[in-house]
Design a protein around this motif. Structure first.
Motif, PDB file in Angstrom:
ATOM      1  N   LEU A 193      -1.513   3.915  -0.924  1.00  0.00           N
ATOM      2  CA  LEU A 193      -2.557   4.563  -2.086  1.00  0.00           C
ATOM      3  C   LEU A 193      -3.869   4.928  -2.077  1.00  0.00           C
ATOM      4  CD1 LEU A 193      -2.301   1.474  -3.527  1.00  0.00           C
ATOM      5  CD2 LEU A 193      -1.708   3.110  -5.021  1.00  0.00           C
ATOM      6  N   PHE A 194      -4.741   4.618  -0.441  1.00  0.00           N
ATOM      7  CA  PHE A 194      -5.794   5.687  -0.315  1.00  0.00           C
ATOM      8  C   PHE A 194      -5.429   6.928   0.284  1.00  0.00           C
ATOM      9  CE2 PHE A 194      -6.064   1.352  -0.063  1.00  0.00           C
ATOM     10  CZ  PHE A 194      -7.454   0.622  -0.123  1.00  0.00           C
ATOM     11  N   ARG A 195      -4.194   7.239   0.425  1.00  0.00           N
ATOM     12  CA  ARG A 195      -4.643   8.239   0.936  1.00  0.00           C
ATOM     13  C   ARG A 195      -4.194   9.817  -0.132  1.00  0.00           C
ATOM     14  NH1 ARG A 195       0.244  10.740   5.607  1.00  0.00           N
ATOM     15  NH2 ARG A 195      -0.094  13.005   5.447  1.00  0.00           N
ATOM     16  N   TYR A 210       1.822  -0.824  -6.450  1.00  0.00           N
ATOM     17  CA  TYR A 210       1.930   0.696  -6.128  1.00  0.00           C
ATOM     18  C   TYR A 210       1.592   1.694  -7.503  1.00  0.00           C
ATOM     19  CZ  TYR A 210       1.249   4.808  -3.525  1.00  0.00           C
ATOM     20  OH  TYR A 210       1.521   6.605  -3.504  1.00  0.00           O
ATOM     21  N   PRO A 211       2.481   1.907  -7.659  1.00  0.00           N
ATOM     22  CA  PRO A 211       2.776   2.124  -9.131  1.00  0.00           C
ATOM     23  C   PRO A 211       1.961   1.433 -10.130  1.00  0.00           C
ATOM     24  CG  PRO A 211       5.021   1.331  -9.652  1.00  0.00           C
ATOM     25  CD  PRO A 211       4.462   1.423  -7.795  1.00  0.00           C
ATOM     26  N   SER A 212       1.763   0.750 -10.406  1.00  0.00           N
ATOM     27  CA  SER A 212       1.079  -0.157 -11.210  1.00  0.00           C
ATOM     28  C   SER A 212      -0.912   0.224 -11.650  1.00  0.00           C
ATOM     29  CB  SER A 212       0.806  -1.653 -11.298  1.00  0.00           C
ATOM     30  OG  SER A 212       2.503  -2.015 -11.649  1.00  0.00           O
ATOM     31  N   VAL A 270       0.749  -1.039  -0.082  1.00  0.00           N
ATOM     32  CA  VAL A 270       0.394  -0.179   0.133  1.00  0.00           C
ATOM     33  C   VAL A 270       0.918   1.262  -0.155  1.00  0.00           C
ATOM     34  CG1 VAL A 270      -2.200  -1.019   1.192  1.00  0.00           C
ATOM     35  CG2 VAL A 270      -0.654   0.460   1.857  1.00  0.00           C
ATOM     36  N   THR A 271       1.821   0.926   0.315  1.00  0.00           N
ATOM     37  CA  THR A 271       2.568   2.316   0.125  1.00  0.00           C
ATOM     38  C   THR A 271       3.676   2.063  -1.523  1.00  0.00           C
ATOM     39  OG1 THR A 271       4.474   1.959   1.808  1.00  0.00           O
ATOM     40  CG2 THR A 271       2.771   2.465   3.126  1.00  0.00           C
ATOM     41  N   GLY A 272       4.716   1.025  -1.325  1.00  0.00           N
ATOM     42  CA  GLY A 272       5.472   1.282  -2.269  1.00  0.00           C
ATOM     43  C   GLY A 272       6.341   1.416  -1.886  1.00  0.00           C
ATOM     44  N   ARG A 301       7.996  -0.347  -9.208  1.00  0.00           N
ATOM     45  CA  ARG A 301       7.693   0.854 -10.477  1.00  0.00           C
ATOM     46  C   ARG A 301       6.723  -0.123 -11.514  1.00  0.00           C
ATOM     47  NH1 ARG A 301      11.399  -2.062 -15.434  1.00  0.00           N
ATOM     48  NH2 ARG A 301      13.014  -3.070 -14.187  1.00  0.00           N
ATOM     49  N   SER A 302       6.013   0.511 -12.428  1.00  0.00           N
ATOM     50  CA  SER A 302       4.526  -0.010 -12.943  1.00  0.00           C
ATOM     51  C   SER A 302       5.465  -0.946 -13.544  1.00  0.00           C
ATOM     52  CB  SER A 302       4.277   0.950 -13.720  1.00  0.00           C
ATOM     53  OG  SER A 302       3.088   0.583 -13.849  1.00  0.00           O
ATOM     54  N   PHE A 303       4.322  -1.881 -13.336  1.00  0.00           N
ATOM     55  CA  PHE A 303       4.548  -3.215 -14.981  1.00  0.00           C
ATOM     56  C   PHE A 303       3.027  -2.322 -15.941  1.00  0.00           C
ATOM     57  CE2 PHE A 303       3.088  -4.910 -10.764  1.00  0.00           C
ATOM     58  CZ  PHE A 303       1.742  -5.660 -10.926  1.00  0.00           C
ATOM     59  N   ILE A 304       2.466  -1.801 -14.786  1.00  0.00           N
ATOM     60  CA  ILE A 304       1.051  -1.280 -15.916  1.00  0.00           C
ATOM     61  C   ILE A 304       1.377  -0.224 -17.540  1.00  0.00           C
ATOM     62  CG2 ILE A 304      -1.183  -0.244 -16.406  1.00  0.00           C
ATOM     63  CD1 ILE A 304      -1.986  -2.513 -13.846  1.00  0.00           C
TER      64      ILE A 304
END
Ligand SMILES: [Zn+2]
Length: 361
Positions: free
Chosen positions: A150-152, A335-337, A125-127, A357-360
């Motif tokens: 993420l929610f914040r 998180y970044p995804s 949730v914090t990455g 880092r994002s995988f999306i």
């Protein structure tokens, strides 16, 4: 906490788990743009210090029709999820993909993180790894809220975006996310179903924690109902029972059976997501993962850095998976995804603090 009974026989932990005003898309866009002047606390990656930055949100763009739900199903090693029949996860993976993944952080590094539940959830949730989020175990929790969850982030980008948390462990909301705490951004989760593990009257303790599976089923039903009816923009579903079986019985037919039940529960959420997406023309991301593996010898334990404890997995319906997804991504990449799917641009200093880092795309 106030508890209400809105439907006879059903308990919701929050009055806000009720139909409420939903901002129209145009209202959301307006709110997003009006946030340009928002002052946010951001984290300086180089020093780990907290700095104040203005106008960091100027270019954030919330895409109202993009929504995400992630599920953490506790303590299921990759070899188990690959061996046991999981038809619902298979259907989701066929749309998007399945990959082995990793927890535990870089070995022999300050960021090395115990393969323990709460540190795993916090990393998701914090990455970030535990040297930043500061959660090293399941008790005596003292999260470092400087690393925005993420929610914040979602609420800061656009307060009209709605969030949901459906969980068999209340600390996920009250401690790890720090709901209501000024130091954690005073966020409120809009749709909540939790606190059932402390309700011994309704969910009496059973041998080998079988009552936790009953709670998992209930939490799942509530998540599916909220998703289909209200479509929260970001939701977390947490199901615990598989880890309880693992601790009690280790690698066993009982663990396999618990995984099969978990898969059916994932199917319930996936069905709700599909119904919601079709009825409202929304683009939904569903992502299912686990927080750690288990020891090779017995399957009863975890917490160390053995290959089996570190090796996890991710299943998602995303059709925008990039090469990173197939390079053994780690839990901090989620998180970044999710943020990428939601179409939110992370303020640069906050993005710099992320360990993944994002995988999306
Ligand atoms: Zn766990």
């Amino acid at each position: 906490m106030t508890t209400i009974c809105s439907i006879p026989g059903e308990r919701f932990s929050r009055a806000r788990f009720m139909p409420r005003f939903r901002a129209t898309d145009s209202v959301r866009v307006c709110l997003t743009r009006c946030l340009a002047a928002l002052t946010v606390i951001v984290i300086n990656m180089g020093t780990g210090s907290v700095a104040r930055a203005d106008n960091e949100m100027t270019n954030t763009t919330a895409v109202a029709s993009n929504k995400a739900v992630f599920l953490i199903v506790d303590g299921i090693p990759a070899d188990v999820i690959e061996r046991v029949a999981t038809p619902n996860l298979d259907v989701i993976a066929k749309v998007g993909g399945y990959t082995r993944a990793e927890v535990g952080g870089p070995l022999n590094d300050p960021a090395e993180t115990p393969t323990v539940s709460a540190p795993g959830y916090m990393s998701l949730v914090t990455g970030t790894w535990a040297n930043k989020h500061n959660v090293y175990g399941n008790a005596d929790l003292a999260p470092n809220y400087d690393y925005w969850n993420l929610f914040r982030l979602v609420k800061a980008v656009d307060p009209s975006l709605e969030t949901g948390l459906f969980s068999t462990w209340t600390d996920n909301r009250t401690v790890l996310l720090g709901e209501g705490l000024a130091s954690a951004g005073s966020i409120t989760i809009d749709y909540v179903a939790d606190e059932f593990e402390t309700d011994a009257q309704r969910f009496p303790h059973a041998p080998n924690d079988r009552h936790i599976q009953v709670i998992d089923r209930y939490v799942t039903a509530e998540a599916a109902r909220a998703i289909e009816q209200f479509g929260p923009d970001l939701s977390w579903v947490y199901l615990q029972y598989t880890d309880d079986v693992g601790h009690a019985l280790g690698d066993s037919s009982e663990l396999d059976a618990a995984v099969e039940v978990m898969d059916a529960l994932v199917g319930t959420v996936w069905t709700a997501v599909q119904a919601r997406a079709a009825a409202h023309n929304e683009d939904w991301l569903i992502l299912v993962t686990t927080d750690h593996g288990r020891d090779r010898e017995t399957g009863r334990d975890h917490g160390g850095q053995s290959e089996r404890e570190r090796t996890t997995w991710i299943t998602t319906n995303s059709r925008r998976l990039n090469a990173r997804f197939h390079q053994r991504p780690s839990i901090v990449d989620i998180y970044p995804s999710i943020v990428s799917h939601l179409g939110i641009r992370i303020p640069l200093p906050t993005a710099g603090a992320l360990d993944g880092r994002s995988f999306i795309d």
